[in-house]
Design an enzyme around this catalytic site. Structure first.
Site, PDB file in Angstrom:
ATOM      1  CG  HIS A  38      -2.023  -1.010   1.094  1.00 42.11           C
ATOM      2  ND1 HIS A  38      -2.678  -1.518   2.180  1.00 42.11           N
ATOM      3  CD2 HIS A  38      -2.584  -1.590   0.014  1.00 42.11           C
ATOM      4  CE1 HIS A  38      -3.609  -2.363   1.766  1.00 42.11           C
ATOM      5  NE2 HIS A  38      -3.566  -2.425   0.455  1.00 42.11           N
ATOM      6  CE  LYS A  42       2.654   2.199  -4.115  1.00 41.47           C
ATOM      7  NZ  LYS A  42       2.036   0.929  -3.991  1.00 41.47           N
ATOM      8  CB  THR A  64      -0.089  -4.397  -7.488  1.00 42.81           C
ATOM      9  OG1 THR A  64       0.555  -3.959  -6.297  1.00 42.81           O
ATOM     10  CG2 THR A  64      -0.843  -5.688  -7.225  1.00 42.81           C
ATOM     11  N   GLY A  65       0.914  -2.625  -9.999  1.00 40.15           N
ATOM     12  CA  GLY A  65       1.151  -1.279 -10.504  1.00 40.15           C
ATOM     13  C   GLY A  65       2.436  -0.562 -10.165  1.00 40.15           C
ATOM     14  CB  THR A  67       4.349  -2.066  -5.734  1.00 37.09           C
ATOM     15  OG1 THR A  67       3.464  -1.342  -4.873  1.00 37.09           O
ATOM     16  CG2 THR A  67       5.336  -2.863  -4.907  1.00 37.09           C
ATOM     17  CB  SER A  84      -3.002   0.372  -9.570  1.00 35.61           C
ATOM     18  OG  SER A  84      -3.164   0.871  -8.278  1.00 35.61           O
ATOM     19  N   GLY A  85      -3.373  -2.058  -7.410  1.00 33.91           N
ATOM     20  CA  GLY A  85      -4.278  -2.827  -6.549  1.00 33.91           C
ATOM     21  C   GLY A  85      -5.734  -2.439  -6.664  1.00 33.91           C
ATOM     22  CG  ASP A  90      -4.817  -5.810  -4.263  1.00 37.37           C
ATOM     23  OD1 ASP A  90      -3.580  -5.692  -4.397  1.00 37.37           O
ATOM     24  OD2 ASP A  90      -5.502  -5.013  -3.589  1.00 37.37           O
ATOM     25  CG  ASP A 110      -1.369   1.917   6.208  1.00 39.11           C
ATOM     26  OD1 ASP A 110      -1.397   1.661   7.429  1.00 39.11           O
ATOM     27  OD2 ASP A 110      -1.283   3.066   5.759  1.00 39.11           O
ATOM     28  CG  HIS A 117      -8.069  -1.632  -2.921  1.00 37.82           C
ATOM     29  ND1 HIS A 117      -7.521  -0.508  -2.374  1.00 37.82           N
ATOM     30  CD2 HIS A 117      -7.066  -2.544  -2.992  1.00 37.82           C
ATOM     31  CE1 HIS A 117      -6.242  -0.718  -2.120  1.00 37.82           C
ATOM     32  NE2 HIS A 117      -5.936  -1.951  -2.480  1.00 37.82           N
ATOM     33  CG  ASP A 120     -10.511  -5.562  -4.711  1.00 38.59           C
ATOM     34  OD1 ASP A 120     -11.526  -6.276  -4.798  1.00 38.59           O
ATOM     35  OD2 ASP A 120     -10.370  -4.495  -5.329  1.00 38.59           O
ATOM     36  NE  ARG A 126     -12.371 -17.022   0.929  1.00 38.12           N
ATOM     37  CZ  ARG A 126     -12.254 -17.649  -0.235  1.00 38.12           C
ATOM     38  NH1 ARG A 126     -11.493 -17.157  -1.188  1.00 38.12           N
ATOM     39  NH2 ARG A 126     -12.905 -18.762  -0.478  1.00 38.12           N
TER      40      ARG A 126
END
Length: 182
Positions: A38, A42, A64-65, A67, A84-85, A90, A110, A117, A120, A126
């Site tokens: 997040h 980062k 993701t994105g 990151t 991006s998440g 995600d 975070d 989101h 997500d 999970r």
């Protein structure tokens, strides 16, 4: 191991055949590592990645994105950057986990900031648990995982057997059909 072995296909065959062999997925020495952070985390993830650069560049990295771009630039190594998440990244990582395409998830999320989101994020965590993927949600856990001797060897990860879950309605449908036929 059979040179034509495809863990994703093999897993699908075994799940469809509950009387088949124990479900496992052999992770090669070169792991497929997903890196997610997040915005407020980062910097932590980048510091951790730079500290562990020599180990990380020996593996296939996904992120993701933003990151992914930041890690690729900092480590000077290729990173498969997804969306991006909040835009589905995600979920893309989660899909790769479900398909057998990710061996380890490093997700610095975070806990103090609300996320639009958040469902997500919860779904990604999970699905990693569902498929028995090691997860590091903070630097200490990431340090333990990356320094594990299992990172340098092939590892046979036990896969959950979800055959009874997948087939749970087949029995109900047969019972319903026999009731209707009477």
């Amino acid at each position: 191991m059979d040179e034509n072995f495809d863990p994703v296909t093999e897993k699908a065959i075994v799940l469809a055949n509950p009387d088949g062999p124990q479900i496992t997925q052999v992770e090669e020495v070169r792991k497929r590592i997903a890196l997610v952070a997040h915005d407020n985390k980062k910097k932590d993830l980048l510091e951790w990645a730079l500290f562990n650069r020599d180990l990380l560049v020996q593996h296939d990295l996904f992120a993701t994105g933003t990151t992914g771009r930041l890690i690729s630039e900092a480590l000077e190594t290729p990173v498969v950057s997804l969306q991006s998440g909040p835009l589905g990244g995600d979920q893309q990582i989660g899909a790769r986990i479900a398909e057998g395409g990710i061996d380890l998830l490093v997700f610095f999320w975070d806990p103090l900031s609300p996320m639009p989101h958040d469902p997500d994020v919860k779904a990604l965590l999970r699905i990693a648990v569902v498929w028995n993927i090691p997860i590091a949600c903070n630097r200490a856990t990431a340090d333990y995982l990356i320094s594990s001797p299992l990172m340098r060897t092939a590892y046979e990860r036990r896969m959950p057997d979800y055959a009874s879950y997948i087939e749970r309605f087949e029995t109900d449908q047969r019972v319903m059909a026999s009731v209707v036929d009477q």
